[in-house]
Design a protein around this motif. Structure first.
Motif, mmCIF file in Angstrom:
data_model
loop_
_atom_site.group_PDB
_atom_site.id
_atom_site.type_symbol
_atom_site.label_atom_id
_atom_site.label_comp_id
_atom_site.label_asym_id
_atom_site.label_seq_id
_atom_site.Cartn_x
_atom_site.Cartn_y
_atom_site.Cartn_z
ATOM 1 N N GLN A 31 50.552 41.542 50.236
ATOM 2 C CA GLN A 31 51.182 42.564 49.536
ATOM 3 C C GLN A 31 49.482 43.657 49.389
ATOM 4 O O GLN A 31 48.326 42.952 48.998
ATOM 5 N N SER A 32 49.802 44.831 48.870
ATOM 6 C CA SER A 32 48.676 45.609 49.111
ATOM 7 C C SER A 32 48.475 45.762 47.113
ATOM 8 O O SER A 32 46.628 45.003 46.712
ATOM 9 N N TRP A 33 49.055 45.169 46.214
ATOM 10 C CA TRP A 33 48.564 44.695 45.166
ATOM 11 C C TRP A 33 47.934 43.408 44.372
ATOM 12 O O TRP A 33 47.435 43.314 43.679
ATOM 13 N N LEU A 34 48.128 42.665 45.815
ATOM 14 C CA LEU A 34 48.088 41.026 45.390
ATOM 15 C C LEU A 34 46.118 41.662 46.461
ATOM 16 O O LEU A 34 45.441 40.400 45.929
ATOM 17 N N SER A 35 46.284 42.208 47.168
ATOM 18 C CA SER A 35 44.783 41.880 48.215
ATOM 19 C C SER A 35 43.842 42.993 47.345
ATOM 20 O O SER A 35 42.477 42.753 47.052
ATOM 21 N N ARG A 36 44.159 43.678 45.896
ATOM 22 C CA ARG A 36 43.766 44.683 44.818
ATOM 23 C C ARG A 36 43.376 43.740 43.737
ATOM 24 O O ARG A 36 41.879 43.658 43.883
ATOM 25 N N LYS A 37 43.978 42.784 43.743
ATOM 26 C CA LYS A 37 43.618 41.665 42.864
ATOM 27 C C LYS A 37 42.624 41.350 43.564
ATOM 28 O O LYS A 37 41.800 40.646 42.398
ATOM 29 N N ILE A 38 42.748 40.625 44.515
ATOM 30 C CA ILE A 38 41.430 39.797 44.882
ATOM 31 C C ILE A 38 40.220 39.820 45.448
ATOM 32 O O ILE A 38 39.049 39.687 44.816
ATOM 33 N N ILE A 39 39.823 41.457 45.852
ATOM 34 C CA ILE A 39 39.268 42.075 45.625
ATOM 35 C C ILE A 39 38.360 42.103 44.422
ATOM 36 O O ILE A 39 36.647 42.176 43.820
ATOM 37 N N HIS A 40 39.602 42.401 42.980
ATOM 38 C CA HIS A 40 38.614 42.752 41.991
ATOM 39 C C HIS A 40 38.759 41.230 41.348
ATOM 40 O O HIS A 40 36.959 41.155 40.825
ATOM 41 N N ILE A 41 39.061 40.163 41.828
ATOM 42 C CA ILE A 41 38.219 39.109 41.208
ATOM 43 C C ILE A 41 37.423 38.189 42.083
ATOM 44 O O ILE A 41 36.364 37.742 41.129
ATOM 45 N N GLY A 42 37.055 38.316 43.080
ATOM 46 C CA GLY A 42 35.818 37.507 44.007
ATOM 47 C C GLY A 42 35.187 38.270 43.957
ATOM 48 O O GLY A 42 34.035 37.295 44.587
ATOM 49 N N THR A 43 34.681 39.828 44.786
ATOM 50 C CA THR A 43 33.358 40.118 44.627
ATOM 51 C C THR A 43 32.877 39.774 43.861
ATOM 52 O O THR A 43 31.254 39.716 43.825
ATOM 53 N N GLY A 44 32.970 39.784 42.462
ATOM 54 C CA GLY A 44 32.304 40.110 41.295
ATOM 55 C C GLY A 44 31.049 38.889 41.686
ATOM 56 O O GLY A 44 29.918 38.601 41.493
ATOM 57 N N PRO A 45 31.917 37.337 41.372
ATOM 58 C CA PRO A 45 31.478 36.188 41.215
ATOM 59 C C PRO A 45 30.552 35.756 42.904
ATOM 60 O O PRO A 45 29.557 35.642 42.363
ATOM 61 N N ILE A 46 30.988 36.171 43.269
ATOM 62 C CA ILE A 46 30.159 36.820 44.593
ATOM 63 C C ILE A 46 28.792 37.101 44.806
ATOM 64 O O ILE A 46 27.792 36.731 45.036
ATOM 65 N N PHE A 47 29.025 37.828 43.971
ATOM 66 C CA PHE A 47 27.876 39.208 44.123
ATOM 67 C C PHE A 47 26.776 38.089 43.551
ATOM 68 O O PHE A 47 25.796 38.727 43.768
ATOM 69 N N VAL A 48 27.194 38.169 42.533
ATOM 70 C CA VAL A 48 26.447 37.446 40.960
ATOM 71 C C VAL A 48 26.232 35.791 41.472
ATOM 72 O O VAL A 48 24.671 36.341 41.745
ATOM 73 N N LEU A 49 26.758 35.314 42.720
ATOM 74 C CA LEU A 49 26.086 33.856 42.580
ATOM 75 C C LEU A 49 24.962 34.181 43.693
ATOM 76 O O LEU A 49 23.729 33.467 44.150
ATOM 77 N N CYS A 50 25.145 35.386 44.005
ATOM 78 C CA CYS A 50 23.778 35.645 45.550
ATOM 79 C C CYS A 50 22.867 36.280 44.993
ATOM 80 O O CYS A 50 21.794 36.677 44.987
ATOM 81 N N TRP A 51 22.669 36.564 43.404
ATOM 82 C CA TRP A 51 22.204 37.296 42.822
ATOM 83 C C TRP A 51 20.623 35.684 42.751
ATOM 84 O O TRP A 51 19.298 36.294 42.584
ATOM 85 N N LEU A 52 20.674 34.284 42.920
ATOM 86 C CA LEU A 52 20.081 33.134 42.873
ATOM 87 C C LEU A 52 19.138 33.298 43.926
ATOM 88 O O LEU A 52 18.536 32.034 44.443
ATOM 89 N N MET A 53 19.167 33.776 45.134
ATOM 90 C CA MET A 53 18.644 34.511 46.392
ATOM 91 C C MET A 53 17.809 34.553 45.943
ATOM 92 O O MET A 53 16.627 34.670 46.843
ATOM 93 N N TYR A 54 17.726 36.200 44.791
ATOM 94 C CA TYR A 54 16.299 36.557 45.313
ATOM 95 C C TYR A 54 15.653 36.012 44.889
ATOM 96 O O TYR A 54 15.597 34.986 43.223
ATOM 97 N N PRO A 55 14.110 36.424 44.777
ATOM 98 C CA PRO A 55 13.446 35.977 43.660
ATOM 99 C C PRO A 55 12.839 36.843 42.625
ATOM 100 O O PRO A 55 13.036 37.625 42.118
ATOM 101 N N ASP A 56 12.035 36.457 41.800
ATOM 102 C CA ASP A 56 11.571 36.854 40.621
ATOM 103 C C ASP A 56 10.698 37.621 40.425
ATOM 104 O O ASP A 56 9.407 37.320 39.727
ATOM 105 N N VAL A 57 11.415 39.078 41.168
ATOM 106 C CA VAL A 57 10.285 40.050 41.766
ATOM 107 C C VAL A 57 10.671 41.251 40.855
ATOM 108 O O VAL A 57 11.801 41.283 40.633
#
Length: 233
Positions: A31-57
């Protein structure tokens, strides 16, 4: 990893997650309300964990911030009707009105751009603010729907169970991301040193999320967690 490669990988991972959720919502699998919450909950940790790929520059944070900036700009164009994307509208709006994207989802994206540029991965303040927004504010509606409980006297659309879930969900997701950062070596341990500070930040986020504000809690929760973070970290 080279910062430019890390940005490409982050874009691909984030877009794959978003498009998969859009597809499931458009096909009626969720359902659309569930998809909104999946995006809300999941997008953030995926993005923040991707920070670990970046060098310290220096340029790292700026390139990383491009990811939520570009995705949010796309949301704005969809919300304005410039880009036709029924799958995205179905996944991110409550009623199917594309203009809803110009409120909650827009503020969500702005919060991620700001926290990336201001705090990045060398600060303990930005990550809890984002994770409590995702794991706390994001999960509150789910728990409120599935677990009947009394409504809050000062906010009749919100429940006691939902507010408690903001604290618990935000604390758990923050602790998980911190654990990954400690394991990789980005933060120094032990993990026990985060237990109480994260609890205080989650408490601040819970109290602000409980207020009777609609849509802007994607900004107010983050600001409250940042302020609390300055006191406890």
């Amino acid at each position: 990893m080279n910062s430019y490669y890390a940005t490409v990988f982050t874009f691909l991972i984030a877009l794959a997650f978003l498009r998969l959720t859009d597809f499931l919502a458009q096909r009626g699998i969720i359902q659309s309300w569930l998809s909104r919450k999946i995006i809300h909950i999941g997008t953030g940790p995926i993005f923040v964990l991707c920070w670990l790929m970046y060098p310290d520059v220096f340029i790292g944070r700026w390139l990383a911030a491009l990811v939520p900036l570009v995705i949010t700009a796309q949301f704005v164009l969809v919300g304005l009707g410039v880009i036709k994307d029924e799958a995205a509208v179905k996944a991110m709006s409550r009623t199917g009105d594309r203009r809803e994207i110009l409120r909650g989802p827009l503020f969500y994206g702005i919060a991620f751009v700001a926290m990336t540029l201001i705090y990045w991965k060398d600060s303990l303040i930005g990550i809890p603010a984002l994770m409590i927004l995702c794991g706390g504010d994001g999960i509150a509606d789910l728990v409120g729907r599935w677990l009947p409980s009394p409504k809050l006297p000062w906010s009749r659309e919100k429940s006691v169970a939902g507010s408690i879930s903001v604290f618990v969900g935000g604390w758990l997701l923050t602790f998980f991301v911190f654990a990954v950062f400690v394991w990789i070596g980005a933060f120094s341990g032990p993990m026990t040193r985060f237990l109480v500070p994260v609890a205080w930040v989650a408490l601040g986020g819970m109290l602000v999320e409980s207020l009777p504000f609609r849509d802007i809690d994607n900004i107010t929760v983050v600001l409250a967690c940042v302020v609390m973070g300055y006191f406890v970290f």
